[in-house]
Design a protein around this motif. Sequence first.
Motif, short mmCIF file in Angstrom:
data_model
loop_
_atom_site.label_atom_id
_atom_site.label_comp_id
_atom_site.label_asym_id
_atom_site.label_seq_id
_atom_site.Cartn_x
_atom_site.Cartn_y
_atom_site.Cartn_z
N VAL A 74 21.02 -12.29 -36.08
CA VAL A 74 19.75 -13.01 -36.22
C VAL A 74 19.11 -13.31 -34.86
CG1 VAL A 74 18.68 -15.14 -37.05
CG2 VAL A 74 20.47 -14.04 -38.40
N TYR A 75 19.86 -13.96 -33.96
CA TYR A 75 19.25 -14.49 -32.75
C TYR A 75 18.74 -13.38 -31.82
CZ TYR A 75 18.79 -16.61 -28.15
OH TYR A 75 18.32 -16.98 -26.91
N TYR A 76 19.62 -12.46 -31.46
CA TYR A 76 19.25 -11.47 -30.44
C TYR A 76 18.13 -10.54 -30.88
CZ TYR A 76 23.04 -13.06 -27.45
OH TYR A 76 23.84 -13.83 -26.65
N PRO A 77 18.12 -10.03 -32.13
CA PRO A 77 16.96 -9.21 -32.52
C PRO A 77 15.64 -9.98 -32.48
CG PRO A 77 18.80 -8.82 -34.01
CD PRO A 77 19.18 -9.99 -33.15
N VAL A 78 15.65 -11.23 -32.95
CA VAL A 78 14.42 -12.03 -32.92
C VAL A 78 14.01 -12.32 -31.48
CG1 VAL A 78 13.38 -14.24 -33.57
CG2 VAL A 78 14.87 -13.04 -35.18
N PHE A 79 14.99 -12.64 -30.63
CA PHE A 79 14.69 -12.92 -29.22
C PHE A 79 14.09 -11.70 -28.53
CE2 PHE A 79 16.19 -12.81 -24.76
CZ PHE A 79 15.54 -13.94 -24.28
N MET A 80 14.69 -10.53 -28.73
CA MET A 80 14.18 -9.31 -28.08
C MET A 80 12.82 -8.91 -28.64
SD MET A 80 16.34 -8.77 -25.82
CE MET A 80 15.54 -7.27 -25.22
N ALA A 81 12.59 -9.14 -29.93
CA ALA A 81 11.28 -8.85 -30.50
C ALA A 81 10.22 -9.75 -29.88
CB ALA A 81 11.32 -9.02 -32.02
N GLY A 82 10.55 -11.03 -29.70
CA GLY A 82 9.61 -11.95 -29.06
C GLY A 82 9.30 -11.56 -27.62
N VAL A 83 10.33 -11.15 -26.88
CA VAL A 83 10.13 -10.71 -25.50
C VAL A 83 9.24 -9.47 -25.45
CG1 VAL A 83 11.29 -9.72 -23.48
CG2 VAL A 83 12.28 -11.70 -24.63
N SER A 84 9.50 -8.52 -26.33
CA SER A 84 8.71 -7.28 -26.36
C SER A 84 7.25 -7.55 -26.68
CB SER A 84 9.32 -6.30 -27.37
OG SER A 84 8.55 -5.12 -27.45
N LYS B 274 5.52 -9.39 -23.77
CA LYS B 274 5.24 -8.48 -22.66
C LYS B 274 3.95 -7.70 -22.89
CE LYS B 274 9.79 -7.43 -20.69
NZ LYS B 274 10.80 -6.35 -20.49
N SER B 275 3.71 -7.29 -24.13
CA SER B 275 2.52 -6.51 -24.44
C SER B 275 1.28 -7.37 -24.58
CB SER B 275 2.73 -5.72 -25.73
OG SER B 275 2.90 -6.59 -26.83
N GLY B 276 1.45 -8.69 -24.61
CA GLY B 276 0.31 -9.58 -24.76
C GLY B 276 -0.12 -9.78 -26.20
N SER B 277 0.66 -9.26 -27.16
CA SER B 277 0.30 -9.40 -28.57
C SER B 277 0.48 -10.83 -29.07
CB SER B 277 1.16 -8.44 -29.42
OG SER B 277 1.01 -7.11 -28.98
N VAL B 278 1.41 -11.57 -28.48
CA VAL B 278 1.67 -12.95 -28.87
C VAL B 278 1.76 -13.80 -27.61
CG1 VAL B 278 2.88 -12.30 -31.00
CG2 VAL B 278 4.18 -12.56 -28.87
N PRO B 279 1.61 -15.12 -27.72
CA PRO B 279 1.74 -15.99 -26.54
C PRO B 279 3.17 -15.95 -25.99
CG PRO B 279 0.66 -17.14 -28.35
CD PRO B 279 1.20 -15.87 -28.92
N PRO B 280 3.36 -16.26 -24.71
CA PRO B 280 4.72 -16.23 -24.12
C PRO B 280 5.71 -17.14 -24.82
CG PRO B 280 3.05 -16.38 -22.40
CD PRO B 280 2.34 -16.56 -23.69
N VAL B 281 5.22 -18.22 -25.45
CA VAL B 281 6.12 -19.16 -26.11
C VAL B 281 6.86 -18.49 -27.27
CG1 VAL B 281 4.41 -20.01 -27.76
CG2 VAL B 281 6.26 -21.52 -26.99
N ALA B 282 6.40 -17.31 -27.71
CA ALA B 282 7.04 -16.61 -28.83
C ALA B 282 8.47 -16.20 -28.51
CB ALA B 282 6.22 -15.38 -29.22
N VAL B 283 8.85 -16.16 -27.23
CA VAL B 283 10.23 -15.78 -26.90
C VAL B 283 11.22 -16.85 -27.37
CG1 VAL B 283 9.46 -14.44 -24.91
CG2 VAL B 283 10.14 -16.81 -24.59
N TRP B 284 10.71 -18.05 -27.71
CA TRP B 284 11.56 -19.12 -28.22
C TRP B 284 11.78 -19.01 -29.72
CZ3 TRP B 284 14.04 -23.38 -25.94
CH2 TRP B 284 13.87 -23.49 -24.56
N ALA B 285 11.23 -17.99 -30.36
CA ALA B 285 11.35 -17.88 -31.82
C ALA B 285 12.81 -17.81 -32.25
CB ALA B 285 10.59 -16.65 -32.31
N GLY B 286 13.62 -17.05 -31.53
CA GLY B 286 15.04 -16.96 -31.88
C GLY B 286 15.74 -18.29 -31.73
N ASN B 287 15.43 -19.02 -30.64
CA ASN B 287 16.04 -20.34 -30.44
C ASN B 287 15.66 -21.31 -31.54
OD1 ASN B 287 15.69 -18.90 -27.80
ND2 ASN B 287 16.86 -20.61 -27.04
N VAL B 288 14.38 -21.30 -31.92
CA VAL B 288 13.93 -22.21 -32.97
C VAL B 288 14.60 -21.88 -34.30
CG1 VAL B 288 11.91 -22.94 -34.32
CG2 VAL B 288 11.72 -22.66 -31.83
N LEU B 289 14.69 -20.59 -34.61
CA LEU B 289 15.31 -20.18 -35.87
C LEU B 289 16.78 -20.60 -35.93
CD1 LEU B 289 14.78 -18.63 -38.50
CD2 LEU B 289 15.49 -16.54 -37.33
#
Length: 370
Positions: A327-337, A340-355
């Motif tokens: 659960v955590y690492y796929p969501v974390f890497m998806a948020g980072v990706s 990086k592309s600018g599709s979502v705000p930088p705070v999205a990398v915390w999605a895995g932590n929140v989940l």
Amino acid sequence: TLFMLVVGRVKEAQQQGLGLLQIARLVPYVLPEAMRFAVPGTMLFAVASVFGRMSATNEITALKAAGISPMAAMWPAFALAVAVSLVSVWLNDVAVSWGRDGMRRVVVSSVEEIIYGRLRQHRSYSAPHISINVKHVEGRKLVRPTLSYQPETGDAVTVSAASAEMRADPARGVLAVTCHDGTLQVGDVKAVFPDSITREIELDTLSRKGTVSTSPSEIAMADFPAAVAEQHRRIRQCEEIAAAKIALATLSGRLDLTVPAYVEPEHEAVRLETARLHRIEMEPWRRWANGFSCLCFVLVGAPMAIRMRNADFLTSFFMCFLPILVVYYPVFMAGVSQAKSGSVPPVAVWAGNVLVTLWGMWLMRRVIRT
């Protein structure tokens, strides 16, 4: 940590031709890199072991029977996890700023030994800008060497000689190569030299790991505000150049130069600089999220180990780690990706932590109420 050091970095250093002395000098710089991956897993291992044994020996049940909430046993682990998470954030910063730069300095200062070592073993050495091939090596003498060097600007240089010697000067940051009795070719021009010539090459260009990186992942945390401001300046500069070219063409009556294709190089530069800006803005969020994975793992590991009631710490650990891995690492890497592309705000990398945190809170609620 030892596994990551030996299998990861030390093995790679040996493949580059570093000796035991150079590898020993690398260890302090490699240690933060290894620990930033090992610490979160260590925290999960600790809570899975401790709370799994406590639950298996009915200590948690005894607390409940005495009217004490299981949180009394878990909150010290959560407090420790917060402290370790802050240390982990620091390790994430030190590993990519101080650690990688230190590894580069060690490798660059050892370039002479690295090249001689590889030439003795394989009779060839190659890096992004240079390649050396020899018939064999006698002490510090290269027999029948062929050196090809491509500077960042200018024509390629190829030297073939009867013999050559190399001497590094770390103070000046150059490697002096003295060739005897051979030919020199620069671009299409070829010359023969019966005596000796010396060519100086920058040490940074000689090492596979020696080139200074401009990647946002290697910027120190304290330098991010300045890096963001510099990136905005570059973007504005590219946009101003494009606007100036269009304005000049309009004022001069050259309407054929006002089409979008005329300023496409500037638009492409804006896209590249904007992509780099997204990576710079995302990187601090990634380091904080990666560091606080320690707290997230403890929030899940402690209640899950209590519910499993298994004294075997390895079983408890792997049963806790498997869902996190899925659960955590796929969501974390998806948020980072996506950040990086600018599709979502930088705070999205915390999605895995929140989940994972929400999951841990649900488990704690089940532990307290049942």
